[in-house]
Design a protein around this motif. Structure first.
Motif, PDB file in Angstrom:
ATOM      1  N   MET A  34       0.847  -1.188   0.000  1.00 33.52           N
ATOM      2  CA  MET A  34       0.000   0.000   0.000  1.00 33.52           C
ATOM      3  C   MET A  34       0.883   1.239   0.000  1.00 33.52           C
ATOM      4  N   GLY A  35       0.555   2.213  -0.824  1.00 36.52           N
ATOM      5  CA  GLY A  35       1.289   3.463  -0.852  1.00 36.52           C
ATOM      6  C   GLY A  35       0.753   4.457   0.163  1.00 36.52           C
ATOM      7  N   ASN A  36       1.501   5.528   0.380  1.00 37.52           N
ATOM      8  CA  ASN A  36       1.056   6.558   1.312  1.00 37.52           C
ATOM      9  C   ASN A  36      -0.171   7.321   0.828  1.00 37.52           C
ATOM     10  N   ASP A  37      -0.522   7.146  -0.446  1.00 38.41           N
ATOM     11  CA  ASP A  37      -1.745   7.754  -0.977  1.00 38.41           C
ATOM     12  C   ASP A  37      -2.935   6.802  -0.903  1.00 38.41           C
ATOM     13  N   GLY A  38      -2.742   5.637  -0.289  1.00 42.44           N
ATOM     14  CA  GLY A  38      -3.838   4.677  -0.147  1.00 42.44           C
ATOM     15  C   GLY A  38      -4.042   3.790  -1.354  1.00 42.44           C
ATOM     16  N   HIS A  39      -3.106   3.794  -2.309  1.00 48.21           N
ATOM     17  CA  HIS A  39      -3.267   2.882  -3.444  1.00 48.21           C
ATOM     18  C   HIS A  39      -2.762   1.498  -3.080  1.00 48.21           C
ATOM     19  N   THR A  40      -3.330   0.504  -3.703  1.00 50.96           N
ATOM     20  CA  THR A  40      -2.819  -0.859  -3.622  1.00 50.96           C
ATOM     21  C   THR A  40      -2.866  -1.437  -5.025  1.00 50.96           C
ATOM     22  N   ALA A  41      -2.021  -2.447  -5.310  1.00 50.13           N
ATOM     23  CA  ALA A  41      -1.772  -2.830  -6.698  1.00 50.13           C
ATOM     24  C   ALA A  41      -1.399  -1.531  -7.422  1.00 50.13           C
ATOM     25  N   SER A  42      -1.952  -1.265  -8.622  1.00 47.40           N
ATOM     26  CA  SER A  42      -1.784   0.055  -9.235  1.00 47.40           C
ATOM     27  C   SER A  42      -3.139   0.739  -9.356  1.00 47.40           C
ATOM     28  N   LEU A  43      -3.941   0.605  -8.306  1.00 45.92           N
ATOM     29  CA  LEU A  43      -5.235   1.283  -8.224  1.00 45.92           C
ATOM     30  C   LEU A  43      -5.001   2.623  -7.543  1.00 45.92           C
ATOM     31  N   PHE A  44      -4.640   3.634  -8.335  1.00 45.61           N
ATOM     32  CA  PHE A  44      -4.238   4.937  -7.808  1.00 45.61           C
ATOM     33  C   PHE A  44      -5.427   5.883  -7.692  1.00 45.61           C
ATOM     34  N   PRO A  45      -5.533   6.591  -6.553  1.00 47.53           N
ATOM     35  CA  PRO A  45      -6.580   7.616  -6.480  1.00 47.53           C
ATOM     36  C   PRO A  45      -6.345   8.672  -7.551  1.00 47.53           C
ATOM     37  N   GLY A  46      -7.409   9.049  -8.228  1.00 48.66           N
ATOM     38  CA  GLY A  46      -7.300  10.063  -9.263  1.00 48.66           C
ATOM     39  C   GLY A  46      -6.900   9.556 -10.632  1.00 48.66           C
ATOM     40  N   ALA A  47      -6.545   8.291 -10.760  1.00 47.65           N
ATOM     41  CA  ALA A  47      -6.214   7.750 -12.081  1.00 47.65           C
ATOM     42  C   ALA A  47      -7.450   7.788 -12.974  1.00 47.65           C
ATOM     43  N   ARG A  48      -7.268   8.138 -14.241  1.00 49.25           N
ATOM     44  CA  ARG A  48      -8.435   8.273 -15.120  1.00 49.25           C
ATOM     45  C   ARG A  48      -9.116   6.936 -15.388  1.00 49.25           C
ATOM     46  N   GLN A  49      -8.402   5.831 -15.186  1.00 47.13           N
ATOM     47  CA  GLN A  49      -9.010   4.506 -15.390  1.00 47.13           C
ATOM     48  C   GLN A  49      -9.497   3.879 -14.084  1.00 47.13           C
ATOM     49  N   LEU A  50      -9.475   4.653 -12.971  1.00 45.85           N
ATOM     50  CA  LEU A  50      -9.802   4.045 -11.679  1.00 45.85           C
ATOM     51  C   LEU A  50     -11.217   3.479 -11.655  1.00 45.85           C
ATOM     52  N   ASP A  51     -12.196   4.215 -12.189  1.00 46.52           N
ATOM     53  CA  ASP A  51     -13.565   3.704 -12.173  1.00 46.52           C
ATOM     54  C   ASP A  51     -13.668   2.381 -12.925  1.00 46.52           C
ATOM     55  N   ASP A  52     -12.977   2.276 -14.045  1.00 45.42           N
ATOM     56  CA  ASP A  52     -12.977   1.015 -14.798  1.00 45.42           C
ATOM     57  C   ASP A  52     -12.353  -0.100 -13.972  1.00 45.42           C
ATOM     58  N   ALA A  53     -11.264   0.208 -13.266  1.00 44.69           N
ATOM     59  CA  ALA A  53     -10.562  -0.806 -12.477  1.00 44.69           C
ATOM     60  C   ALA A  53     -11.354  -1.242 -11.251  1.00 44.69           C
ATOM     61  N   GLY A  69      -1.669   4.477  10.064  1.00 42.83           N
ATOM     62  CA  GLY A  69      -2.724   5.477  10.183  1.00 42.83           C
ATOM     63  C   GLY A  69      -3.591   5.553   8.941  1.00 42.83           C
ATOM     64  N   ILE A  70      -2.965   5.458   7.754  1.00 44.52           N
ATOM     65  CA  ILE A  70      -3.721   5.485   6.502  1.00 44.52           C
ATOM     66  C   ILE A  70      -4.655   4.286   6.423  1.00 44.52           C
ATOM     67  N   LEU A  71      -4.156   3.127   6.809  1.00 41.16           N
ATOM     68  CA  LEU A  71      -4.994   1.930   6.755  1.00 41.16           C
ATOM     69  C   LEU A  71      -6.173   2.046   7.720  1.00 41.16           C
ATOM     70  N   ARG A  72      -5.925   2.561   8.916  1.00 34.24           N
ATOM     71  CA  ARG A  72      -7.014   2.725   9.888  1.00 34.24           C
ATOM     72  C   ARG A  72      -8.089   3.656   9.334  1.00 34.24           C
ATOM     73  N   GLU A  73      -7.684   4.696   8.611  1.00 37.85           N
ATOM     74  CA  GLU A  73      -8.650   5.588   7.991  1.00 37.85           C
ATOM     75  C   GLU A  73      -9.420   4.858   6.890  1.00 37.85           C
ATOM     76  N   ALA A  74      -8.718   4.056   6.095  1.00 43.45           N
ATOM     77  CA  ALA A  74      -9.358   3.332   4.999  1.00 43.45           C
ATOM     78  C   ALA A  74     -10.349   2.291   5.506  1.00 43.45           C
ATOM     79  N   GLU A  75     -10.126   1.769   6.692  1.00 39.24           N
ATOM     80  CA  GLU A  75     -11.020   0.751   7.242  1.00 39.24           C
ATOM     81  C   GLU A  75     -12.385   1.318   7.622  1.00 39.24           C
ATOM     82  N   LYS A  76     -12.495   2.649   7.750  1.00 37.16           N
ATOM     83  CA  LYS A  76     -13.742   3.248   8.226  1.00 37.16           C
ATOM     84  C   LYS A  76     -14.851   3.184   7.191  1.00 37.16           C
ATOM     85  N   LYS A  77     -14.502   3.417   5.923  1.00 38.66           N
ATOM     86  CA  LYS A  77     -15.536   3.412   4.880  1.00 38.66           C
ATOM     87  C   LYS A  77     -14.874   3.275   3.513  1.00 38.66           C
ATOM     88  N   ILE A  78     -15.631   2.808   2.540  1.00 36.78           N
ATOM     89  CA  ILE A  78     -15.144   2.717   1.170  1.00 36.78           C
ATOM     90  C   ILE A  78     -15.090   4.118   0.569  1.00 36.78           C
TER      91      ILE A  78
END
Length: 223
Positions: free
Chosen positions: A127-146, A191-200
């Motif tokens: 997991m990256g510090n931006d909350g991405h895992t694999a190459s599912l990056f926040p803000g990527a233009r293909q994220l919705d497709d992925a 800390g990032i993971l704890r935040e991510a666990e709260k909601k999708i």
């Protein structure tokens, strides 16, 4: 399930033991096992430990969670990292399924990867510090497709900040894995993971795994 370890050394030992036990169980029941691994600096020590582990490696298939679309001899190649640190020693007998195709466009390589896809028994994620895992990056233009429920196993993703075009497992493909292991280190990522666990939340793509009921996932963390 959360697994907390006191040191990097203790964490790597415990994580390698967990992975090996799961692989051996799958090999006993099915006669083969498909392991998907991630790149980056964090898993190097884990790969080196696994490479020394007594597993029925000739019946193991190793493939990539994601890949920067660069040749295997490029310093940023996940395939190069895996070949150098994992596919040696006992693990040299495993079968490796890469994502880069020399002379092919990234979209041609994605099509080939989907044609050759093997169901994954165990995937090791980071997991990256931006909350991405694999190459599912926040803000990527293909994220919705992925993130779509019926996405292909592998897709082409363009990171908004990180270098290189990527091929990555989709969320749908990750959710079909027999088991997921997320390996993270340090207080910031905790800390990032704890935040991510709260909601999708698409701003933290890892949340689609850690905040989703029913996903078979273990988290290993050390300082």
């Amino acid at each position: 399930m959360w697994h907390e370890h006191s040191s990097p050394e203790a964490g790597i030992r415990a994580l390698a033991h967990d992975i090996a036990a799961r692989m051996r169980a799958r090999l006993r029941s099915a006669g083969h096992c498909t392991l998907a691994v991630s790149g980056g600096r964090s898993p190097v020590a884990l790969f080196q430990q696994l490479a020394r582990t007594d597993i029925d490696w000739p019946n193991v298939y190793v493939q990539l969670v994601d890949e920067r679309y660069v040749p295997p001899d490029h310093p940023d190649s996940n395939e190069g990292l895996v070949r150098h640190h994992l596919l040696g020693g006992r693990a040299a007998h495993a079968h490796f399924l890469g994502l880069y195709r020399a002379g092919a466009s990234i979209d041609q390589a994605v099509a080939a990867a989907n044609d050759e896809f093997r169901p994954i028994d165990l995937a090791i994620l980071g997991m990256g510090n931006d909350g991405h895992t694999a190459s599912l990056f926040p803000g990527a233009r293909q994220l919705d497709d992925a993130l779509a429920p019926h996405a292909a196993h592998y897709l082409h993703v363009t990171p908004p900040q990180a270098p290189h075009e990527r091929i990555t497992l989709s969320l749908a493909a990750l959710r079909t894995c027999g088991h997921l292991i997320l390996y993270i280190t340090g207080p910031e990522k905790r800390g990032i993971l704890r935040e991510a666990e709260k909601k999708i939340d698409k701003r933290l793509p890892v949340s689609f795994l850690v905040a989703e009921p029913g996903v078979s996932l273990d988290v290993h963390w050390h300082p």
